[in-house]
Scaffold this motif. Structure first.
Motif: not given
Length: 340
Positions: A23-34
């Motif tokens: 069961v997932l309650t949260e997850k991480t993403s990373w935003f890359i800015t170029v």
């Protein structure tokens, strides 16, 4: 000269998302800015979205790798597809950030009828695993919202309970009125899968995703050869990057469908190689998001719109987070649209 930065962002689920892997309650993403040093006001953004226990990028050293990419973006620009072959989510993030930058930095990567708000994309409604009552409530909400294609996660609770939910749905809605897909996430063994597929076929289920765990090519080939309903490969595609190896997988297993998740397959170029291989082998396909924020979902939706695949796509995940990023995407009567 190109410069880049990245930052993490933790997405929180409105309600826990149940799958056969947990069961997932949260997850991480990373935003890359170029951006280009000569024109720092125009910036492209991409999302590195990682699914715990599934994404190849789910490693302790992912931020070290992102730091390396940020330091060397200018050097990577011409060969990042090769250099980041083992990091599909980072590869996808950099690909979309560069596309965004090249198109003016306004997150319009593939201009066309979809981005102009004149054409929608048919999508399926996603039903998470949960108690029978929770799943029934989700189904009612999706039907009331106008969805005519539902995808239900199966394999976590008792299969008979899941089957009964599907049976009741089918007794109310014919296959013409409601398309039903199921996603097992590899929950069943190779020995039990055939009987489960037989029962599902009685309900005119459109397809089943990944009935057994990935990596069992011969067992999966036997299932696909004798299956009474179409089988779609999902996790099976992860980690296979060489075009020749993609052809080999499809020729060995002979699935009825494959499902493309750019965050897991390595982005658009890599996914287009899968599409080419699928069409060479008379295999159908559709596109699904992998629980990206609206940053990644927006990019995937725009790319999907250019492919002109009339099947319902799996792009309805933007509603699952309580703290999603801002977006022009909206869902109307079972279709994804961009507001203008």
């Amino acid at each position: 000269m190109l410069k880049a930065t990245f930052r993490p962002y933790t997405l929180k689920f409105k309600t826990p998302g149940g799958t056969s892997r947990g069961v997932l309650t949260e997850k991480t993403s990373w935003f890359i800015t170029v951006w280009d040093e000569k024109n720092p006001d125009i910036k492209g953004i991409g999302e590195c979205s990682v699914l715990p226990k599934l994404s190849p990028d789910d490693r302790p050293n992912i931020e070290t790798k992102l730091e390396d990419v940020a330091r060397n973006t200018d050097l990577l620009k011409s060969n990042f597809h090769t250099a980041l072959a083992d990091w599909p989510a980072i590869r996808f993030a950099l690909e979309t950030a560069l596309l965004d930058l090249g198109n003016g930095g306004n997150q319009e990567l593939f201009p066309g009828p979809f981005t102009s708000g004149t054409k929608g994309i048919p999508i399926n409604g996603l039903i998470w695993m949960g108690s029978p009552n929770e799943m029934k409530q989700q189904i009612e909400e999706k039907l009331n919202a106008g969805f005519r294609c539902l995808k239900m996660k199966i394999g976590a609770i008792d299969f008979q309970q899941e089957y009964n939910i599907l049976k009741k749905l089918r007794s109310t809605f014919s296959p013409k009125d409601l398309e039903l897909r199921v996603d097992a996430n590899g929950a069943f063994s190779a020995s039990e899968a055939p009987s489960i597929l037989e029962k599902l076929a009685e309900l005119n289920i459109h397809s089943i995703e990944q009935p057994i765990k990935a990596g069992q090519w011969q067992e999966m080939a036997q299932i696909c050869e004798s299956t009474p309903l179409p089988v779609a490969l999902d996790e099976e595609l992860i980690g296979i990057d060489e075009p020749a190896r993609k052809e080999q997988l499809l020729q060995t297993i002979r699935p009825q469908y494959i499902i493309l998740k750019p965050s897991l397959t390595g982005g658009f170029k890599a996914s287009e190689e899968w599409i080419s291989a699928a069409e060479n082998n008379n295999t159908g396909w559709w596109v699904t998001s992998a629980l990206e924020s609206n940053i990644g979902l927006n990019a995937i939706a725009q790319w999907t719109a250019t492919l002109n695949n009339p099947m319902p796509q799996g792009l309805g995940t933007g509603q699952v987070f309580s703290n999603n990023t801002k977006s022009s995407l909206t869902i109307k009567i079972g279709e994804l649209w961009m507001k203008k």
